[in-house]
Design a protein around this motif. Structure first.
Motif, mmCIF file in Angstrom:
data_model
loop_
_atom_site.group_PDB
_atom_site.id
_atom_site.type_symbol
_atom_site.label_atom_id
_atom_site.label_comp_id
_atom_site.label_asym_id
_atom_site.label_seq_id
_atom_site.Cartn_x
_atom_site.Cartn_y
_atom_site.Cartn_z
ATOM 1 N N THR A 178 0.831 -1.208 0.000
ATOM 2 C CA THR A 178 0.000 0.000 0.000
ATOM 3 C C THR A 178 0.862 1.254 0.000
ATOM 4 O OG1 THR A 178 -0.180 0.110 2.430
ATOM 5 C CG2 THR A 178 -1.826 -1.223 1.253
ATOM 6 N N ARG A 185 -11.254 -5.373 11.711
ATOM 7 C CA ARG A 185 -11.623 -4.067 11.144
ATOM 8 C C ARG A 185 -12.135 -3.138 12.238
ATOM 9 N NH1 ARG A 185 -15.144 -6.739 7.465
ATOM 10 N NH2 ARG A 185 -16.534 -4.948 7.470
ATOM 11 N N ARG A 220 -4.276 4.875 6.288
ATOM 12 C CA ARG A 220 -2.917 4.776 5.771
ATOM 13 C C ARG A 220 -2.070 3.978 6.763
ATOM 14 N NH1 ARG A 220 -3.880 10.321 4.321
ATOM 15 N NH2 ARG A 220 -3.655 10.649 2.063
ATOM 16 N N GLN A 249 -11.257 3.985 5.232
ATOM 17 C CA GLN A 249 -9.918 3.792 4.682
ATOM 18 C C GLN A 249 -8.902 4.320 5.699
ATOM 19 O OE1 GLN A 249 -9.765 5.670 0.769
ATOM 20 N NE2 GLN A 249 -10.377 3.735 -0.188
ATOM 21 N N PRO A 274 -3.957 5.581 0.919
ATOM 22 C CA PRO A 274 -5.223 5.170 1.553
ATOM 23 C C PRO A 274 -5.752 3.867 0.944
ATOM 24 C CG PRO A 274 -5.266 7.497 0.956
ATOM 25 C CD PRO A 274 -4.044 6.916 0.309
ATOM 26 N N PHE A 275 -6.297 2.999 1.806
ATOM 27 C CA PHE A 275 -6.898 1.763 1.304
ATOM 28 C C PHE A 275 -7.941 1.264 2.296
ATOM 29 C CE2 PHE A 275 -3.960 0.101 4.324
ATOM 30 C CZ PHE A 275 -4.359 -1.191 4.634
ATOM 31 N N ASP A 276 -8.853 0.445 1.796
ATOM 32 C CA ASP A 276 -9.876 -0.214 2.609
ATOM 33 C C ASP A 276 -9.320 -1.582 3.007
ATOM 34 O OD1 ASP A 276 -12.023 -1.722 3.578
ATOM 35 O OD2 ASP A 276 -13.472 -0.838 2.194
#
Length: 491
Positions: free
Chosen positions: A160, A308, A487, A485, A164-166
């Motif tokens: 990554t 999560r 980082r 999302q 930003p990512f889910d």
């Protein structure tokens, strides 16, 4: 509609109501509850878009044990730690049945380890526990598999590069690989089509079952079987998952060596062959498919969802994240991954993980139980076959058990000397005879994944931490964290 038709309709409704009233009496002394309407039951007092809140509110009016009608289906609801503990632990045998859960029953037909009853359930559970234990204690222990998978996960997270990512999909793939390696004999590459299909089918179904459509189907299954809606996709996904498992079973059959089983499927196929001539055997091909599905579903979604929730909590409370990382650095360092033997020396990290599970409350109403015989409980008589809903949410948020239940507070699991402290009201895996058989595996996964990620990365929000909303988007089968999302910054 003419007057004759109206009169007939009213008469039918009156007969239905009379039947419900009579059936609620004479079969035991049921707890009190709101008066049901014909066919609708207590639907006017319940909101399918937030069944959990509705049932919790009713418990404040009718007490910790009350009766409610989900459409025409009668259930008894248990609320708060004491009531749930008395039922599932103190009278565990009586409450050991599995109640109706139409969303799953439509697919399993009462087969498989999670939704069977009686001798079949006892035999399947005993067999599954033994096989899972054997593979966990073999040449490659479950811990070793998780540590190996953690390295694959960390490699994916490094890709990554701070963008930003889910995290949903990457976590699900990694967690699912653990149970898949036990079921199918080997892990999948993260781009393997079979693994991607498993993740997609499970994630989508968990979302639908945790939505108002899932709750409506559980209340009116016969009616919704005739109506369009997302529940149609639910059953299509179940069928696709069954086909995927069946293809793997056929591959196993072609290469099976009964003297050297490679995985859970091999062991089950061998058992089927051994009991082929026994007309009373519980080991059949459909039972294998359903049990395998139950294990994969349970071993994938709940751990991934909990992680999560944990990410979201750490983004909102950076001081908690920093203290966990300080403990990891002090106890483990950076030269190796954290191991289970480190957990006793990491009380704060252990407390944070437990508090995430309590606070997130991923399966807030558990799966329904059922009393297997006429059962005296708290001055009432519950007739054999009565379905029971245990509000685990009210256990995890019980003010008599947790000082600040509405707040995320790791101190709930720490004593005055900051040592880890267990709580009898900690029930994310349910309790009693129907305790999740994957509890030990899930606890290992949560600790090893959580600590490996925080050892290697700092989690950073895209906005202000105080703006992060921890309230779930669903309160049906599962409490799902709101989409987000983040980082990752390499440490």
């Amino acid at each position: 509609m003419d007057s004759m038709s109206t009169a007939i309709l009213l008469l039918l409704l009156a007969l239905i109501y009379l039947f419900l009233t009579i059936s609620s009496k004479g079969k035991g002394q049921l707890p009190p509850g709101p008066r049901p309407l014909p066919f609708l039951g207590n639907l006017l007092q319940l909101r399918s878009q937030d069944m959990l809140t509705s049932l919790t509110k009713l418990s404040k009016k009718y007490g910790s044990v009350y009766t409610v009608y989900l459409g025409p289906r009668r259930v008894v609801v248990l609320s708060g730690y004491q009531a749930v503990k008395e039922a599932l632990v103190d009278q565990g045998e009586e409450f050991s049945g599995r109640g109706d859960y139409p969303v799953f029953l439509n697919f399993t037909k009462g087969n498989g380890i999670a939704f069977s009853n009686g001798d079949r359930w006892k035999v399947l559970r005993r067999f599954s526990v033994q096989i899972l234990r054997n593979f966990g204690m073999g040449k490659r222990s479950i811990e070793e598999r998780i540590l190996e998978e953690s390295n694959f996960l960390l490699a994916e997270l490094r890709k990554t590069e701070g963008e930003p990512f889910d995290p949903t999909f990457v976590l699900s793939r990694s967690v699912s690989n653990i149970i898949c390696s036990v079921i199918f004999g080997s892990r999948f590459d993260y781009e393997d089509e079979r693994l991607l299909n498993i993740i997609h089918l499970i994630n989508e179904n968990f979302q639908i079952m945790s939505s108002p459509w899932g709750e409506l189907y559980n209340i009116f299954p016969s009616l919704l079987d005739w109506l369009p809606g997302p529940h149609r996709c639910l059953f299509q996904n179940f069928g696709r998952m069954k086909d995927l498992i069946a293809r793997s079973v056929r591959d196993h059959q072609a290469t099976l060596d009964p003297e050297s089983p490679r995985d859970f499927i091999d062991c089950f196929l061998t058992k089927i062959a051994q009991e082929k001539q026994d007309p009373l055997s519980h080991f059949h091909m459909d039972t294998l498919l359903m049990t395998t599905h139950n294990l994969i579903f349970g071993g994938t979604e709940t751990v991934g969802t909990t992680l999560r929730h944990a990410f979201l909590v750490l983004l909102k409370y950076p001081k908690v994240q920093a203290r966990v990382q300080e403990e990891i650095d002090r106890v483990v360092g950076r030269e190796r991954l954290p191991a289970l033997e480190d957990r006793p020396a990491m009380p704060y990290t252990d407390a944070v993980i437990h508090e995430v599970q309590r606070f997130a409350d991923v399966i807030p109403m558990s799966l329904p139980h059922r009393v297997i015989r006429d059962t005296a409980f708290r001055g009432f008589l519950l007739p054999k076959g009565t379905d029971i809903i245990t509000l685990l949410n009210t256990v995890h948020y019980d003010p008599s058990q947790f000082l600040t239940p509405q707040e995320f507070n790791p101190e709930h699991f720490l004593d005055a000397s900051q040592s880890f402290k267990k709580s009898p009201a900690f029930m994310p895996f349910s309790a009693g005879r129907r305790l999740c058989l994957g509890e030990s595996l899930a606890r290992m996964e949560l600790f090893l994944y959580f600590t490996a990620i925080l050892q290697n990365f700092s989690l950073q929000p895209l906005g202000a931490p105080e703006d992060i909303d921890l309230t779930p988007i669903s309160s049906g089968l599962g409490n799902l964290p709101r989409p987000f999302q983040l980082r990752l910054r390499a440490r």
